[in-house]
Scaffold this motif. Structure first.
Motif, PDB file in Angstrom:
ATOM      1  N   LYS A  28      45.873 -23.712  10.740  1.00 39.46           N
ATOM      2  CA  LYS A  28      44.761 -22.993  11.383  1.00 39.46           C
ATOM      3  C   LYS A  28      44.699 -21.601  10.793  1.00 39.46           C
ATOM      4  O   LYS A  28      45.732 -20.938  10.633  1.00 39.46           O
ATOM      5  CB  LYS A  28      44.986 -22.888  12.905  1.00 39.46           C
ATOM      6  N   GLY A  29      43.495 -21.159  10.464  1.00 40.63           N
ATOM      7  CA  GLY A  29      43.302 -19.813   9.937  1.00 40.63           C
ATOM      8  C   GLY A  29      43.567 -19.730   8.444  1.00 40.63           C
ATOM      9  O   GLY A  29      44.082 -20.663   7.836  1.00 40.63           O
ATOM     10  N   GLU A  30      43.178 -18.599   7.892  1.00 43.45           N
ATOM     11  CA  GLU A  30      43.367 -18.330   6.458  1.00 43.45           C
ATOM     12  C   GLU A  30      44.829 -17.981   6.185  1.00 43.45           C
ATOM     13  O   GLU A  30      45.462 -17.327   7.023  1.00 43.45           O
ATOM     14  CB  GLU A  30      42.517 -17.124   6.053  1.00 43.45           C
ATOM     15  N   GLN A  49      54.696 -30.300  12.773  1.00 45.84           N
ATOM     16  CA  GLN A  49      53.577 -30.206  11.826  1.00 45.84           C
ATOM     17  C   GLN A  49      52.226 -30.408  12.520  1.00 45.84           C
ATOM     18  O   GLN A  49      51.199 -29.956  12.031  1.00 45.84           O
ATOM     19  CB  GLN A  49      53.702 -31.256  10.706  1.00 45.84           C
ATOM     20  N   HIS A  50      52.240 -31.096  13.690  1.00 42.43           N
ATOM     21  CA  HIS A  50      50.971 -31.338  14.391  1.00 42.43           C
ATOM     22  C   HIS A  50      50.479 -30.100  15.122  1.00 42.43           C
ATOM     23  O   HIS A  50      49.424 -30.132  15.746  1.00 42.43           O
ATOM     24  CB  HIS A  50      51.114 -32.526  15.343  1.00 42.43           C
ATOM     25  N   ASN A  51      51.227 -29.019  15.046  1.00 44.96           N
ATOM     26  CA  ASN A  51      50.809 -27.716  15.571  1.00 44.96           C
ATOM     27  C   ASN A  51      50.426 -27.797  17.054  1.00 44.96           C
ATOM     28  O   ASN A  51      49.269 -27.524  17.431  1.00 44.96           O
ATOM     29  CB  ASN A  51      49.625 -27.187  14.714  1.00 44.96           C
ATOM     30  N   PRO A  52      51.388 -28.155  17.908  1.00 47.61           N
ATOM     31  CA  PRO A  52      51.059 -28.402  19.318  1.00 47.61           C
ATOM     32  C   PRO A  52      50.472 -27.193  20.036  1.00 47.61           C
ATOM     33  O   PRO A  52      49.647 -27.346  20.940  1.00 47.61           O
ATOM     34  CB  PRO A  52      52.413 -28.798  19.944  1.00 47.61           C
ATOM     35  N   ALA A  53      50.865 -25.994  19.654  1.00 51.27           N
ATOM     36  CA  ALA A  53      50.352 -24.789  20.339  1.00 51.27           C
ATOM     37  C   ALA A  53      49.037 -24.306  19.724  1.00 51.27           C
ATOM     38  O   ALA A  53      48.463 -23.318  20.196  1.00 51.27           O
ATOM     39  CB  ALA A  53      51.400 -23.677  20.287  1.00 51.27           C
ATOM     40  N   GLY A  54      48.577 -24.988  18.672  1.00 53.09           N
ATOM     41  CA  GLY A  54      47.303 -24.630  18.033  1.00 53.09           C
ATOM     42  C   GLY A  54      47.319 -23.225  17.441  1.00 53.09           C
ATOM     43  O   GLY A  54      46.316 -22.517  17.486  1.00 53.09           O
ATOM     44  N   ARG A  55      48.459 -22.810  16.873  1.00 49.70           N
ATOM     45  CA  ARG A  55      48.573 -21.440  16.351  1.00 49.70           C
ATOM     46  C   ARG A  55      48.007 -21.312  14.939  1.00 49.70           C
ATOM     47  O   ARG A  55      48.153 -22.233  14.117  1.00 49.70           O
ATOM     48  CB  ARG A  55      50.039 -21.015  16.296  1.00 49.70           C
ATOM     49  N   ALA A 224      50.286 -11.021   1.244  1.00 46.81           N
ATOM     50  CA  ALA A 224      50.723 -11.970   2.284  1.00 46.81           C
ATOM     51  C   ALA A 224      50.804 -11.224   3.613  1.00 46.81           C
ATOM     52  O   ALA A 224      51.890 -10.934   4.113  1.00 46.81           O
ATOM     53  CB  ALA A 224      52.084 -12.558   1.908  1.00 46.81           C
ATOM     54  N   PRO A 225      49.629 -10.914   4.212  1.00 46.37           N
ATOM     55  CA  PRO A 225      49.600 -10.036   5.380  1.00 46.37           C
ATOM     56  C   PRO A 225      50.522 -10.484   6.518  1.00 46.37           C
ATOM     57  O   PRO A 225      51.217  -9.650   7.117  1.00 46.37           O
ATOM     58  CB  PRO A 225      48.132 -10.041   5.813  1.00 46.37           C
ATOM     59  N   SER A 226      50.550 -11.774   6.809  1.00 47.73           N
ATOM     60  CA  SER A 226      51.320 -12.221   7.983  1.00 47.73           C
ATOM     61  C   SER A 226      52.818 -12.030   7.822  1.00 47.73           C
ATOM     62  O   SER A 226      53.548 -11.967   8.810  1.00 47.73           O
ATOM     63  CB  SER A 226      51.069 -13.704   8.268  1.00 47.73           C
TER      64      SER A 226
END
Ligand SMILES: Cc1cc2nc3c(=O)[nH]c(=O)nc-3n(C[C@H](O)[C@H](O)[C@H](O)COP(=O)(O)OP(=O)(O)OC[C@H]3O[C@@H](n4cnc5c(N)ncnc54)[C@H](O)[C@@H]3O)c2cc1C
Length: 250
Positions: A28-30, A49-55, A224-226
């Protein structure tokens, strides 16, 4: 004689992520490849990998930084060419060991007769100090040139000219000042970059390496901002810049 007043930092390599087809992540996201490698590594630990928290990647990595799960940042390496720093600055930089690689200009092989010199930030802006300092480094360079000439004569019996020059230069360099410019290729993984930046951005760090650390941080934050978002640069009371980290090194 060339006098340098600021470092030059150039990114020469960045990570490339090759996502395994059998373990796709719900991104999710750039994000850049370096950030995705860290997220992929973190998610592998819990098979999330399924990203349960939708982050988003930015949110995920912020949480990893907060928790101090630093080892996932060891997979992404950035290589920066640093120029316009003094020998004393590079000497401080190479004290950072874990996760680092260096290749520095050799004063044994390279002719330093026309080397540039890096003016210490503390001297800049004071005309009298600047003039005095310039005279001193100029005198040192002249001494170097004279030394090389005399040593070349002394070692005339050495047949291999390249070897003879090396023998002369490796001895003559002893009169060059700490201010002599070096060029250095530095590679480090993100965990190692963060450790160095935390230490060298602080107000306790020497001004020149702090200035270099600010330049590296700005480059890495663009790249790599994050992975570097929790670092903050601020102006100091004496007019320079320093930085602090949001999530302390672990
Ligand atoms: C403001 C300031 C002043 C300084 N003044 C001086 C000085 O007067 N004299 C001087 O000699 N140095 C000085 N230094 C350099 C300092 O002592 C360190 O060498 C430098 O900051 C590198 O830090 P590090 O060893 O933590 O980094 P790295 O080598 O990058 O290591 C990172 C981390 O990995 C771990 N690690 C790495 N190697 C080992 C190991 N062999 N064993 C166990 N754990 C390891 C440690 O947790 C370490 O903190 C100064 C540094 C700063 C920032």
């Amino acid at each position: 004689m060339e006098i340098l007043r600021s470092p030059r930092v150039t990114l020469i390599a960045r990570p490339q992520f090759l996502e395994p087809a059998h373990l796709p992540v719900q991104w999710k996201g750039e994000s850049s490849d370096g950030e995705r490698i860290a997220e992929f590594a973190g998610r592998l630990c819990y098979m999330s990998q399924h990203n349960p928290a939708g982050r988003t990647t930015a949110e995920y990595l912020r949480n990893i930084l907060k928790q101090g799960h630093g080892s996932v940042f060891e997979h992404s390496t950035y290589v920066i060419l640093i120029e316009g720093i003094s020998r004393s600055c590079s000497h401080e930089l190479v004290r950072h060991r874990a996760g680092w690689g260096y290749s520095q200009l050799s004063q044994r092989y390279v002719d330093e007769s026309h080397a540039a010199f890096v003016m210490p930030p503390a001297i800049m802006g004071d005309p009298e100090l600047e003039a005095q300092w310039t005279q001193q480094v100029q005198a040192a360079q002249t001494a170097y040139v004279t030394s090389v000439e005399r040593l070349m004569t002394r070692y005339e019996w050495v047949e291999d000219k390249v070897h003879r020059r090396k023998m002369a230069r490796e001895a003559a360099r002893s009169v060059l000042p700490n201010a002599t410019e070096v060029k250095i290729v530095t590679s480090a993984n993100v965990r190692a970059w963060r450790t160095m930046l935390e230490l060298r951005l602080g107000e306790g760090a020497e001004l020149e390496i702090r200035r270099m650390a600010v330049a590296c941080l700005q480059l890495l934050q663009r790249e790599a901002p994050s992975l570097f978002a929790d670092f903050e640069i601020y102006p100091t009371t004496e007019g320079s810049e320093a930085g602090r980290v949001g999530f302390h090194k672990v």
